[in-house]
Design a protein around this motif. Structure first.
Motif, PDB file in Angstrom:
ATOM      1  N   LEU A   1       0.824  -1.214   0.000  1.00  0.00           N
ATOM      2  CA  LEU A   1       0.000   0.000   0.000  1.00  0.00           C
ATOM      3  C   LEU A   1       0.860   1.266   0.000  1.00  0.00           C
ATOM      4  O   LEU A   1       0.514   2.255  -0.661  1.00  0.00           O
ATOM      5  CB  LEU A   1      -0.949  -0.012   1.197  1.00  0.00           C
ATOM      6  N   VAL A   2       1.973   1.239   0.717  1.00  0.00           N
ATOM      7  CA  VAL A   2       2.866   2.403   0.746  1.00  0.00           C
ATOM      8  C   VAL A   2       3.459   2.653  -0.638  1.00  0.00           C
ATOM      9  O   VAL A   2       3.480   3.791  -1.129  1.00  0.00           O
ATOM     10  CB  VAL A   2       3.980   2.202   1.806  1.00  0.00           C
ATOM     11  N   VAL A   3       3.923   1.590  -1.291  1.00  0.00           N
ATOM     12  CA  VAL A   3       4.508   1.747  -2.626  1.00  0.00           C
ATOM     13  C   VAL A   3       3.438   2.171  -3.621  1.00  0.00           C
ATOM     14  O   VAL A   3       3.678   3.045  -4.483  1.00  0.00           O
ATOM     15  CB  VAL A   3       5.211   0.445  -3.075  1.00  0.00           C
ATOM     16  N   ALA A   4       2.240   1.585  -3.542  1.00  0.00           N
ATOM     17  CA  ALA A   4       1.155   1.970  -4.453  1.00  0.00           C
ATOM     18  C   ALA A   4       0.776   3.429  -4.246  1.00  0.00           C
ATOM     19  O   ALA A   4       0.527   4.156  -5.217  1.00  0.00           O
ATOM     20  CB  ALA A   4      -0.052   1.059  -4.243  1.00  0.00           C
ATOM     21  N   ALA A   5       0.732   3.889  -2.994  1.00  0.00           N
ATOM     22  CA  ALA A   5       0.411   5.294  -2.726  1.00  0.00           C
ATOM     23  C   ALA A   5       1.502   6.216  -3.258  1.00  0.00           C
ATOM     24  O   ALA A   5       1.210   7.325  -3.749  1.00  0.00           O
ATOM     25  CB  ALA A   5       0.225   5.508  -1.225  1.00  0.00           C
ATOM     26  N   ALA A   6       2.753   5.769  -3.193  1.00  0.00           N
ATOM     27  CA  ALA A   6       3.853   6.586  -3.719  1.00  0.00           C
ATOM     28  C   ALA A   6       3.787   6.690  -5.240  1.00  0.00           C
ATOM     29  O   ALA A   6       4.246   7.684  -5.815  1.00  0.00           O
ATOM     30  CB  ALA A   6       5.188   5.993  -3.286  1.00  0.00           C
ATOM     31  N   LEU A   7       3.202   5.694  -5.896  1.00  0.00           N
ATOM     32  CA  LEU A   7       3.101   5.721  -7.354  1.00  0.00           C
ATOM     33  C   LEU A   7       1.840   6.412  -7.862  1.00  0.00           C
ATOM     34  O   LEU A   7       1.693   6.586  -9.078  1.00  0.00           O
ATOM     35  CB  LEU A   7       3.149   4.286  -7.906  1.00  0.00           C
TER      36      LEU A   7
ATOM     37  N   LEU B   1      -0.483  -0.769 -14.543  1.00  0.00           N
ATOM     38  CA  LEU B   1       0.970  -0.737 -14.545  1.00  0.00           C
ATOM     39  C   LEU B   1       1.490  -0.274 -13.181  1.00  0.00           C
ATOM     40  O   LEU B   1       2.475  -0.819 -12.665  1.00  0.00           O
ATOM     41  CB  LEU B   1       1.482   0.185 -15.651  1.00  0.00           C
ATOM     42  N   LYS B   2       0.819   0.707 -12.584  1.00  0.00           N
ATOM     43  CA  LYS B   2       1.200   1.167 -11.241  1.00  0.00           C
ATOM     44  C   LYS B   2       1.083   0.034 -10.222  1.00  0.00           C
ATOM     45  O   LYS B   2       1.969  -0.156  -9.386  1.00  0.00           O
ATOM     46  CB  LYS B   2       0.315   2.331 -10.796  1.00  0.00           C
ATOM     47  N   LEU B   3      -0.006  -0.718 -10.294  1.00  0.00           N
ATOM     48  CA  LEU B   3      -0.210  -1.817  -9.353  1.00  0.00           C
ATOM     49  C   LEU B   3       0.812  -2.932  -9.556  1.00  0.00           C
ATOM     50  O   LEU B   3       1.313  -3.503  -8.583  1.00  0.00           O
ATOM     51  CB  LEU B   3      -1.638  -2.359  -9.465  1.00  0.00           C
ATOM     52  N   MET B   4       1.128  -3.235 -10.820  1.00  0.00           N
ATOM     53  CA  MET B   4       2.148  -4.263 -11.078  1.00  0.00           C
ATOM     54  C   MET B   4       3.511  -3.817 -10.559  1.00  0.00           C
ATOM     55  O   MET B   4       4.242  -4.606  -9.968  1.00  0.00           O
ATOM     56  CB  MET B   4       2.219  -4.581 -12.570  1.00  0.00           C
ATOM     57  N   LEU B   5       3.849  -2.549 -10.765  1.00  0.00           N
ATOM     58  CA  LEU B   5       5.115  -2.036 -10.244  1.00  0.00           C
ATOM     59  C   LEU B   5       5.120  -2.047  -8.719  1.00  0.00           C
ATOM     60  O   LEU B   5       6.144  -2.346  -8.101  1.00  0.00           O
ATOM     61  CB  LEU B   5       5.372  -0.621 -10.768  1.00  0.00           C
ATOM     62  N   ALA B   6       3.980  -1.730  -8.121  1.00  0.00           N
ATOM     63  CA  ALA B   6       3.880  -1.754  -6.660  1.00  0.00           C
ATOM     64  C   ALA B   6       4.101  -3.161  -6.128  1.00  0.00           C
ATOM     65  O   ALA B   6       4.767  -3.351  -5.103  1.00  0.00           O
ATOM     66  CB  ALA B   6       2.531  -1.209  -6.216  1.00  0.00           C
ATOM     67  N   VAL B   7       3.575  -4.167  -6.813  1.00  0.00           N
ATOM     68  CA  VAL B   7       3.769  -5.562  -6.394  1.00  0.00           C
ATOM     69  C   VAL B   7       5.246  -5.923  -6.471  1.00  0.00           C
ATOM     70  O   VAL B   7       5.818  -6.499  -5.534  1.00  0.00           O
ATOM     71  CB  VAL B   7       2.916  -6.522  -7.260  1.00  0.00           C
TER      72      VAL B   7
END
Length: 110
Positions: free
Chosen positions: A16-22, A31-37
């Motif tokens: 969630l932190v990485v997804a929020a940063a993106l 693409l944002k969600l895949m990068l967050a994963v």
């Protein structure tokens, strides 16, 4: 709290932190969600090492307990463990009966 729960919540929180940063980055949401994963998985490998090790120890302990119980039950069922107590059902001890014989003294045939 269980080590497995801690580790799982840590992984979700890191995602969630990485997804929020993106979020402010202008990209497709998938693409944002895949990068967050991917980024959260790589970060959790380093940041959550102690929780992962605790969880692995917990799982290994459970596996050892289950294997010991399985060996004990197999020994009891094969008759190797005659010194242990008789099997107990929810209704109480299971009675053992002698083998039945036919009227001529031989084993009963059915």
């Amino acid at each position: 709290m269980s080590p497995a729960v801690k580790y799982t919540l840590g992984r979700i929180g890191l995602f969630l932190v990485v997804a929020a940063a993106l979020l402010p980055v202008p990209m497709n949401i998938f693409l944002k969600l895949m990068l967050a994963v991917v980024f959260s998985a790589a970060a959790s490998f380093f940041l959550l090492r102690t929780w992962r090790d605790e969880m692995a120890e917990q799982v290994a302990g459970a596996v050892q307990r289950r294997q010991a119980e399985k060996q004990r039950l197999r020994a009891a069922l094969s008759g190797e463990d005659e010194a242990s107590e008789a099997p107990v059902s929810p209704a109480g001890p299971v009675p053992t009966s002698p083998p039945t014989t036919d009227t001529d003294g031989g084993p009963a045939t059915r």
